[in-house]
Design an enzyme around this catalytic site. Structure first.
Site, PDB file in Angstrom:
ATOM      1  N   ASP A   1       0.833  -1.187   0.000  1.00 30.11           N
ATOM      2  CA  ASP A   1       0.000   0.000   0.000  1.00 30.11           C
ATOM      3  C   ASP A   1       0.881   1.256   0.000  1.00 30.11           C
ATOM      4  OD1 ASP A   1      -2.693   1.278   0.441  1.00 30.11           O
ATOM      5  OD2 ASP A   1      -1.719   1.934   2.281  1.00 30.11           O
TER       6      ASP A   1
ATOM      7  N   GLU B   1       1.636  -0.530  -5.037  1.00 25.61           N
ATOM      8  CA  GLU B   1       0.708   0.556  -5.373  1.00 25.61           C
ATOM      9  C   GLU B   1       1.598   1.774  -5.552  1.00 25.61           C
ATOM     10  OE1 GLU B   1      -3.408   2.521  -3.728  1.00 25.61           O
ATOM     11  OE2 GLU B   1      -1.790   2.182  -2.287  1.00 25.61           O
TER      12      GLU B   1
END
Length: 715
Positions: free
Chosen positions: A354, A390
């Site tokens: 993330d 990401e």
């Protein structure tokens, strides 16, 4: 079989962090570089016993503990004394009970007192967090728990799916299984449900290879959510990097939680399915040092663990209040140790990081040679795992798609935006008589995004192609809503993205208009076909194959309810959509020419797919046509006819026009006939409306449609 004891000779140097067993006995160690004293706190039946850690070096405090003090099942934490000087980042406070950052299980929850939700610290009201609060936090925070990592893995073998064959399925433990009718009620929404035969059958029958789970690290709900009667559903609010989230387990004891997740991984592997974890190392549940709680890292060593400015305040590039500082070697070590823990103890196959640029920021921004990224590339355990970034955060220059080093793959947001724009936003513009964006960029994305991933020989498998993700509209909602409808989140519809590139087909939200519903369903099939047959690695979001809706909520992070949970009772159109998804993934498996590990070429090259582009007349697309913003049709021809083995030829007809069209089938030496294998205007499961067409002959394709032709070879 228990792990062998570590061959320690003396206590002169620190042991591994956390609780470990060595030949010397049970040791505990924790990072607290600026502390003046550290106590290990042991809890039994409501009582607390404190044992001072007597040894310190290299920023680490450690000690041997008495026999039986830290056996499996023991609840424990730390209390740390030291300077309280917020203006330089020091927030030591022995009144705060702290979780072990290396704790392998967590018992209990963070409790927020319901009558005070201003600035909440450890469940207590504190309107100025720069003033030390000496009230004991122990009644309000969970405990770390010692667990036994021994587990009967049997003959567990990692599926080791090649990237070129990988199909990622992003899912939430509760969302996927909470309403599955075949899963017993007491198992619904749990790790155990992931191992249920009905869930495994859905995954294998669908044809996905890799289950990517939203965060399963221990996490906490934010006080502001609790105040509104909500809770954090997605889990991007980490409370422990080594412990599984207990709320997803049918088991009610910490050891059972650990074993249950391991059992789920074992069952998924036995079904041939890899497991990736979505991991959140960029920030923690402590949020801002100005008004967030002190639960672990902040009380141990705020200056070491978090990025701070020259006034001791958090530098936030995550949008959540704090940023974990991987410029510090001890923090890098913690993250690497956590990753290895999940690979070695839980047998997971990889990770999706993330807000990955936040993990690789030096003093001057993102660095592809950051020590953390270098360590991942060279670590003997982690370099063999699947690593997915990401590739953006919310800091300055935070968009870094295409800029991560191998072996990383990356979520491709350019792919997402381009595919949505072509099939949805530009179709809406066409109805209004407005120009669109043409087909040039769409073709680039379908071909694997070489403009972004060709550097360093990364290949198209570095592109994880996404049209949807947990964050944003579902695929069905992309075709039914043009604006977000997030009022249920309690933020006056201010949260969530506004640039969705969606199209409601003329009606916002639910409708009974048959024509609108049919057009929406065809658009979903076009999106699915593009996603699942493009070069690169497709990621399908759980429920998109079933037409799942969130009612237009594009930020359902706090909706732990029917808004987010999959509904398994299907209407006929949903059964048909599921059939289409299975058919498209079967085509992907059958046709390796569509999933090359290296970028396709225009000329025949041994070992590589060839790709050429045609217009609707059967001619190569001209420069003028590539530049035409009104162009809505393009034909991709993939072939490996120059090879000795695995000779294939496949045509993808992408037609975004509002009317049916006539497209000339390409003439290719070696192809006798083109057979229509799937069409978004066909019957359920992709059954084609017509059977075959000869090379050089016209083929009728429907309005806004995607058609797949497979060549029947001569001889």
């Amino acid at each position: 079989m228990p792990a062998p004891l570590r061959p320690r000779r003396s206590l002169e140097t620190p042991p591994p962090l956390g609780v470990t067993m060595s030949v010397l006995g049970t040791e505990v160690a924790v990072v607290a570089r600026h502390a003046t004293a550290v106590d290990l706190c042991l809890f039994t039946e409501g009582s607390e016993k404190r044992l001072p850690l007597r040894r310190t070096a290299h920023g680490i405090w450690w000690d041997l503990v008495p026999d039986g003090a830290l056996v499996p099942g023991t609840r424990y934490g730390f209390r740390v004394d030291g300077p309280w000087d917020p203006h330089v980042g020091h927030r030591h406070n022995a009144a705060k009970l702290l979780l072990d950052p290396y704790g392998q299980a967590v018992d209990g929850w963070v409790h927020w007192e319901p009558e005070v939700y201003g600035h909440v610290v450890d469940g207590r009201d504190q309107h100025d967090h720069d003033t030390r609060d000496d009230r004991d936090s122990a009644p309000f925070v969970p405990r770390s728990v010692v667990v036994d990592q021994a587990f009967d893995w049997g003959d567990d073998v990692a599926p080791a799916v090649p990237w070129s064959e990988t199909v990622v399925y992003e899912a939430h433990v509760r969302g996927l299984t909470m309403r599955h009718p075949a899963v017993p009620p007491h198992l619904q929404g749990t790790y155990a449900a992931l191992a249920h035969p009905a869930v495994l059958e859905h995954l294998t029958g669908l044809g996905v290879t890799t289950l990517e789970l939203l965060p399963v690290h221990a996490f906490a709900s934010e006080a502001a959510l609790v105040q509104r009667g909500l809770r954090n559903y997605w889990g991007y609010n980490s409370l422990g990097f080594f412990a599984p989230h207990a709320g997803y387990a049918a088991a009610n004891d910490p050891q059972g939680v650990v074993d249950e997740l391991k059992g789920a991984v074992r069952a998924l592997h036995a079904a041939g399915i890899e497991v990736l974890l979505d991991v959140v190392y960029n920030h923690t549940a402590e949020q801002s040092s100005h008004n967030g709680p002190t639960l672990s890292w902040r009380g141990l060593d705020n200056r070491t663990y978090y990025r701070l400015d020259d006034r001791g305040r958090d530098i936030d590039v995550t949008g959540t209040g704090n940023t974990v500082d991987l410029r510090d070697p001890l923090v890098v070590r913690m993250v690497l140790d956590s990753l290895r823990h999940w690979v070695q103890e839980f047998h997971v196959d990889g990770f999706r990081f993330d807000l990955a640029p936040a993990l690789a920021r030096g003093d001057d921004g993102y660095r592809p040679d950051h020590p953390f990224l270098v360590a991942l590339q060279t670590d003997p355990v982690l370099s063999g795992a699947k690593l997915v970034a990401e590739p953006w955060d919310v800091g300055v220059h935070g968009w870094r798609t295409g800029q991560f080093p191998p072996p990383f793959a990356e979520w491709n947001d350019r792919y997402r935006d381009t595919v949505r724009t072509f099939w949805l936003a530009d179709t809406g513009r066409s109805l209004a008589g407005q120009p669109g964006h043409g087909v040039r960029e769409l073709a680039t994305r379908i071909a694997g995004s070489a403009d972004m991933f060709a550097a360093a020989d990364r290949g198209p498998v570095a592109s994880v192609n996404i049209v949807t993700a947990h964050d944003g509209f579902t695929m069905a909602d992309l075709t039914a809503y043009e604006t977000k409808h997030n009022l249920a989140n309690g933020e006056d519809n201010r949260d969530g993205h506004s640039d969705n590139r969606s199209w409601n087909h003329g009606v916002e939200g639910p409708t009974t208009d048959v024509a609108v519903l049919e057009a929406r369903q065809r658009s979903v099939r076009n999106l699915l076909a593009t996603l699942l047959l493009s070069t690169g690695v497709p990621m399908l979001v759980a429920g998109d194959e079933l037409g799942r809706t969130q009612g237009g909520n594009n930020n359902a992070y706090n909706q732990d309810n029917s808004t987010s949970w999959l509904r398994w009772t299907l209407e006929p159109w949903q059964e048909a959509l599921l059939g289409d998804t299975r058919a498209l993934l079967a085509l992907r498996r059958e046709l390796p020419v569509l999933r090359p590990a290296t970028f396709p070429t225009y000329e025949p090259v041994a070992g590589r797919s060839r790709l050429r582009w045609y217009d609707e007349s059967g001619h190569s697309v001209s420069d003028e046509a590539w530049a035409d913003p009104s162009r809505r049709t393009v034909v991709a021809l993939y072939d490996s006819l120059h090879e000795v083995d695995d000779r294939q030829a496949v045509v993808l007809v992408v037609h975004g026009g509002l009317d049916a069209a006539e497209v000339v089938a390409p003439e290719v030496h070696g192809v006798a006939t083109w057979r229509v294998r799937w069409s978004s205007t066909g019957a359920a499961g992709g059954a084609p409306a017509s059977g075959a067409v000869a090379p050089g002959e016209p083929l009728q394709v429907g309005a806004t449609s995607f058609t797949v032709l497979v060549g029947a070879l001569e001889g």
